[in-house]
Design an enzyme around this catalytic site. Structure first.
Site, PDB file in Angstrom:
ATOM      1  N   ASP A 111       5.268  32.282 -50.677  1.00  0.00           N
ATOM      2  CA  ASP A 111       4.858  31.054 -51.352  1.00  0.00           C
ATOM      3  C   ASP A 111       5.171  31.059 -52.843  1.00  0.00           C
ATOM      4  OD1 ASP A 111       3.858  29.944 -49.005  1.00  0.00           O
ATOM      5  OD2 ASP A 111       1.861  30.811 -49.298  1.00  0.00           O
ATOM      6  N   ASP A 158       3.440  28.682 -56.651  1.00  0.00           N
ATOM      7  CA  ASP A 158       2.335  28.147 -55.848  1.00  0.00           C
ATOM      8  C   ASP A 158       1.019  28.404 -56.577  1.00  0.00           C
ATOM      9  OD1 ASP A 158       1.230  26.837 -53.658  1.00  0.00           O
ATOM     10  OD2 ASP A 158       0.947  28.679 -52.532  1.00  0.00           O
ATOM     11  N   ASP A 205      -4.435  33.383 -54.718  1.00  0.00           N
ATOM     12  CA  ASP A 205      -4.859  32.793 -53.453  1.00  0.00           C
ATOM     13  C   ASP A 205      -5.482  33.875 -52.591  1.00  0.00           C
ATOM     14  OD1 ASP A 205      -3.777  30.445 -54.336  1.00  0.00           O
ATOM     15  OD2 ASP A 205      -2.320  30.207 -52.718  1.00  0.00           O
ATOM     16  N   ARG A 227      -7.910  23.036 -59.009  1.00  0.00           N
ATOM     17  CA  ARG A 227      -8.164  24.234 -58.208  1.00  0.00           C
ATOM     18  C   ARG A 227      -8.584  25.427 -59.056  1.00  0.00           C
ATOM     19  NH1 ARG A 227      -3.903  24.498 -53.124  1.00  0.00           N
ATOM     20  NH2 ARG A 227      -4.303  22.385 -52.328  1.00  0.00           N
TER      21      ARG A 227
END
Length: 422
Positions: A217, A241, A245, A297
């Site tokens: 990603d 990305d 994560d 985010r």
């Protein structure tokens, strides 16, 4: 015959119900049985560090009072003048859900002497890639400033500490860092930026195994099905990305003292709304500075228990904290500074979910400071819907946040005399 058929059908339905109940109550390895206990322990350690700082200021012991900040992680190791020769003490300094991350504690020191990354299948001794794939615990250090341009994902094995103290270490390029189905990793004091997609080739993950990797990603740090992970004092920006994560049943994670900047989708916690094992995900986000040019985010959560404590959110373009799939969001003692856009003042966002569904989610704000019209939309039993101000916070708490996050990001070299030691 009909009676037997009905009995059989009832038994079959009962077995399905039991199986479903068992699936819904999955407990992840490393998941704490009582997350509120972990939250209280974080507060206890912060309060103890703050009180210790105040007492030393009163007694005018300059050698220590200038060092202590009230940040329990930094105060744990930075005030030791001989810390470069006692680097592994860092493993005892984590707080929150990632506090059990051992990293390479007890292992040998590995000195990275070669910044190249020419062969992802047969890395050379002395390179960072050669170190992180080894099976034994290693404490990885850098003798000088280093720019490591990765060609492919840097796939870690368990029980590793990446300790960049004493140097300016930059990791960039393909990947970048992948923690997949492993445990006990500490990533400390490195710059991670400009990470791009890579893959469609073979990459080694241990001395005895390499395999074909599909296209990545382009995350700064990808945590996939892993536990006991601590990311501390890193500076992250400009990745394809996410900057960090954590998905697919990852838990036992602390993300602390980092500086995030210049990015759109900063942090994703949880694979999807339908991936039930992420209900056991537990993440502490503490003492970070969410800086300039961030969009959204910070984090975006799916399921799990997320403790967001004593962070400084400088601004955002869309929202700061978002979620779906009924995550628990416990926001305490943060400073949220809203952008000038009057349509983006809300800290929170329930993603693709109607109010009738999210009204029962446990999202709470306690002791947060709201600046420039920021407001937190809380939900769950017994809470008010909007917090335009957090009246329980005294004005001095704003100063406290400045102390706690004053050294967020990679520490660098120079005035702080972060030598290699050893």
């Amino acid at each position: 015959m009909l009676t037997r058929t009905c009995i059989a059908l009832i038994s079959l339905l009962a077995s399905f119900s039991l199986a479903k109940a068992a699936y819904l109550n999955l407990t992840l390895p490393g998941q704490h049985p009582n997350p509120e206990e972990v939250v209280q322990e974080v507060h206890r350690r912060v309060n103890a560090s703050v009180v210790r700082r105040e007492m030393l200021q009163v007694t005018q012991r300059e050698q220590f009072s200038s060092c202590l900040t009230g940040n329990p992680i930094d105060d744990c190791w930075k005030c030791d003048p001989d810390w470069p020769n006692n680097r592994q003490r860092l493993a005892d300094c984590a707080i929150g859900f990632g506090q059990y991350a051992l990293g390479g504690k007890g292992g040998e020191y590995y000195i990275v002497t070669d910044s190249s990354d020419d062969d992802a299948v047969n890395p050379k001794p002395g390179t960072l890639r050669y170190a992180v794939i080894q099976p034994e615990p290693l404490w990885i250090v850098f003798p000088s400033n280093m720019l490591i341009k990765l060609n492919q994902e840097l796939i870690f094995n368990s029980y590793k500490t990446l300790d960049g103290r004493g140097a300016n270490v930059h990791i960039t390029g393909g990947g970048c860092i992948t923690l997949q189905y492993i445990s006990n990793v500490i990533i400390h004091n490195v710059h991670i930026h400009h990470c791009v997609q890579s893959g469609n080739t073979n990459v080694r993950s241990s001395p005895t195994h390499y395999g074909y990797r599909t296209k990545s990603d382009g995350d700064g740090i990808s945590i996939f099905g892993s536990k006991d992970i601590w990311v501390d004092h890193c500076s992250l920006s400009h990745c394809k990305d996410g900057l960090i994560d954590a998905v697919m049943g990852s838990t036992g994670i602390t993300i602390s003292n980092n500086y995030f900047s210049n990015h759109n989708e900063v942090m994703l916690l949880g694979h999807s709304d339908d991936y039930l094992p992420d209900s056991g995900m537990q993440v502490t986000i503490a003492f970070n500075h969410f800086g300039e040019n961030l969009v959204q985010r910070m984090p975006r959560c799916r399921r799990g228990y997320i403790h967001v404590v004593n962070n400084d959110f400088t601004a955002w373009e869309m929202y700061a904290i978002g979620g779906s799939g009924n995550p628990t969001i416990n926001s305490q003692g943060n400073r949220y500074t809203a952008p000038t856009n009057r349509n983006a003042k809300e800290v929170t966002k329930r993603v693709d979910t109607g109010e009738g569904q999210w009204r029962g989610w446990n999202w709470r704000s306690e002791g947060d400071i709201m600046v420039n019209g920021a407001f937190f939309v809380a939900s769950g039993a017994g809470v008010e819907i909007k917090y335009e101000k957090a009246y329980s916070v005294e004005p001095k708490s704003a100063v406290l946040i400045d102390q706690l996050i004053m050294h967020a990001g990679a520490l660098g070299v120079g005035g702080r005399v972060l030598g290699l030691g050893l």
